[in-house]
Every structure is written in C-alpha cells, then in structure tokens.
Design a protein around this motif. Structure first.
Motif, PDB file in Angstrom:
ATOM      1  N   LEU A  51       0.832  -1.198   0.000  1.00  0.00           N
ATOM      2  CA  LEU A  51       0.000   0.000   0.000  1.00  0.00           C
ATOM      3  C   LEU A  51       0.869   1.251   0.000  1.00  0.00           C
ATOM      4  N   ILE A  55       0.643   4.223  -2.714  1.00  0.00           N
ATOM      5  CA  ILE A  55       0.343   5.611  -2.337  1.00  0.00           C
ATOM      6  C   ILE A  55       1.462   6.535  -2.821  1.00  0.00           C
ATOM      7  N   TYR A  74      -5.158  14.590   2.761  1.00  0.00           N
ATOM      8  CA  TYR A  74      -4.840  13.228   2.327  1.00  0.00           C
ATOM      9  C   TYR A  74      -3.546  12.739   2.980  1.00  0.00           C
ATOM     10  N   ASN A  77      -4.049  12.098   6.754  1.00  0.00           N
ATOM     11  CA  ASN A  77      -4.777  10.842   6.985  1.00  0.00           C
ATOM     12  C   ASN A  77      -3.891   9.646   6.708  1.00  0.00           C
ATOM     13  N   TRP A  78      -3.130   9.708   5.634  1.00  0.00           N
ATOM     14  CA  TRP A  78      -2.257   8.599   5.257  1.00  0.00           C
ATOM     15  C   TRP A  78      -1.179   8.384   6.303  1.00  0.00           C
ATOM     16  N   ILE A  82      -3.525   5.611   8.474  1.00  0.00           N
ATOM     17  CA  ILE A  82      -3.569   4.477   7.554  1.00  0.00           C
ATOM     18  C   ILE A  82      -2.210   3.791   7.433  1.00  0.00           C
ATOM     19  N   LYS A  83      -1.154   4.556   7.198  1.00  0.00           N
ATOM     20  CA  LYS A  83       0.166   3.973   6.962  1.00  0.00           C
ATOM     21  C   LYS A  83       0.681   3.130   8.134  1.00  0.00           C
ATOM     22  N   LEU A  99      -9.596  -4.820   6.506  1.00  0.00           N
ATOM     23  CA  LEU A  99     -10.081  -3.447   6.661  1.00  0.00           C
ATOM     24  C   LEU A  99     -11.051  -3.315   7.829  1.00  0.00           C
ATOM     25  N   ARG A 123     -11.866   7.246   1.964  1.00  0.00           N
ATOM     26  CA  ARG A 123     -10.670   7.682   1.233  1.00  0.00           C
ATOM     27  C   ARG A 123      -9.824   6.487   0.822  1.00  0.00           C
ATOM     28  N   LEU A 124      -9.636   5.549   1.733  1.00  0.00           N
ATOM     29  CA  LEU A 124      -8.846   4.370   1.403  1.00  0.00           C
ATOM     30  C   LEU A 124      -9.502   3.566   0.288  1.00  0.00           C
ATOM     31  N   TRP A 127      -8.915   5.254  -3.002  1.00  0.00           N
ATOM     32  CA  TRP A 127      -7.556   4.998  -3.485  1.00  0.00           C
ATOM     33  C   TRP A 127      -7.442   3.580  -4.051  1.00  0.00           C
TER      34      TRP A 127
END
Length: 183
Positions: A51, A55, A74, A77-78, A82-83, A99, A123-124, A127
């Motif tokens: 991922l 990204i 973005y 958030n990443w 998320i990351k 998820l 958002r994920l 993407w």
C-alpha cells in the motif's frame, strides 16, 4: 513457453507443498495451467506492491492535481492513521476482514468519531478504486459505513443557569465567555 520469447520453452522445478499424491497432482495441474499461459505467468511473477508503494505512486501522479488543502488532508490521513496500520500490507492482501479489523481498532483504541472513521475508510476505498483501474487489484473490498450517532443537546435549566451565574467572576474572561454562551 517463455513469456518474453514464445519460441523458447522454460522449465520450472518446484516442490509441491502438499505431500499426498492426489493433492500433489492437483497442485501440479494448477501450476501447469499458470506456467503454460504467458499472461498468467507474467501476472504471477509480477511484483505485488504494498500500500505504501502504491500511495507513493499516487502522490507522484494523481495527487499532483489536488488542491493544497485536500493534499494536506490526504497526506495527514495517510501518515497518521492508515500507513502505520496498513502501509506494509500488499495491495492484493487488502481484503474486507483486514479493513474491518483496522476500522474496529480505530473505533476502539483510537477513540475517533464514527464520522472521521467513515472518512478514512472512504478515502482508502477510493484509493483502492484507483488501484483497480490501474490493474493492480481485481476488486475493491466492500466495507460498509458505520452508523453515526447523532449528538443530542439539552438546554440548561433555570436553576443550572442561576448556579453558574452566581459563581461567575466577571473579571475572569472564561466566566464572561460562559455567560455570553448562556445568553
């Protein structure tokens, strides 16, 4: 046939992960089907990006056209939510259970609101939709939105207002702000 040179044949030697004869023969037929079709072979041998790698390529391509505030949002958030949890996971391994587990951790341990978690998930998934368009994954996992709990507001009663006013120090800006809010 060699996927790069159809006039040549390649030989592959692999040991069956299964030790029974019937299962090994079945596995052999599956491997033959993969390795005899150059398209399947190329897909099998192609590197599978994580991922984070995906990204990074999104940032270099698609995200360049975004506005500054959207891009900042973005990236925030990443980097923050998320990351750390999903960055090392391969795109092909991002499925619904993965998820849902990530979403439940955000809800339980993270203490984030359902609205914010829904924003992160959407958002994920957006993407991942781009990853599907690019042919990196077959399908985007289906993750439903969390139901948002509506906040309820109650007015202060007259006795509560009187108690607050009686202890208010008019020289203190905080108390003045409370009195202003009551009015």
């Amino acid at each position: 046939p060699d996927p790069d040179n159809p006039t040549r044949n390649l030989t592959f030697r692999k040991k069956s992960p299964i030790q029974t004869r019937r299962a090994a023969e079945k596995w052999g037929r599956e491997m033959l089907a993969i390795y005899s079709d150059p398209v399947k072979l190329r897909a099998e041998l192609a590197p599978k990006p994580t991922l984070t790698e995906f990204i990074t390529s999104l940032e270099r391509t698609t995200w360049r056209s975004l506005g500054e505030q959207t891009l900042t949002s973005y990236r925030s958030n990443w980097e923050r939510q998320i990351k750390p949890a999903l960055g090392k996971v391969k795109l092909c391994d991002l499925d619904e259970p993965t998820l849902l587990e990530w979403r439940s951790k955000l809800l339980g341990e993270g203490g984030y609101s359902t609205g914010y978690i829904n924003l992160l998930v959407s958002r994920l998934l957006s993407w991942l939709g781009t990853a599907k368009e690019w042919g990196l994954i077959d399908d985007v996992p289906s993750v439903s939105r969390l139901k948002q709990v509506e906040e309820t507001w109650t007015e202060m009663g007259d006795d509560e207002v009187e108690a607050l006013v009686s202890v208010a120090d008019l020289d203190d800006p905080t108390h003045q702000l409370c009195l202003f809010a009551i009015n």
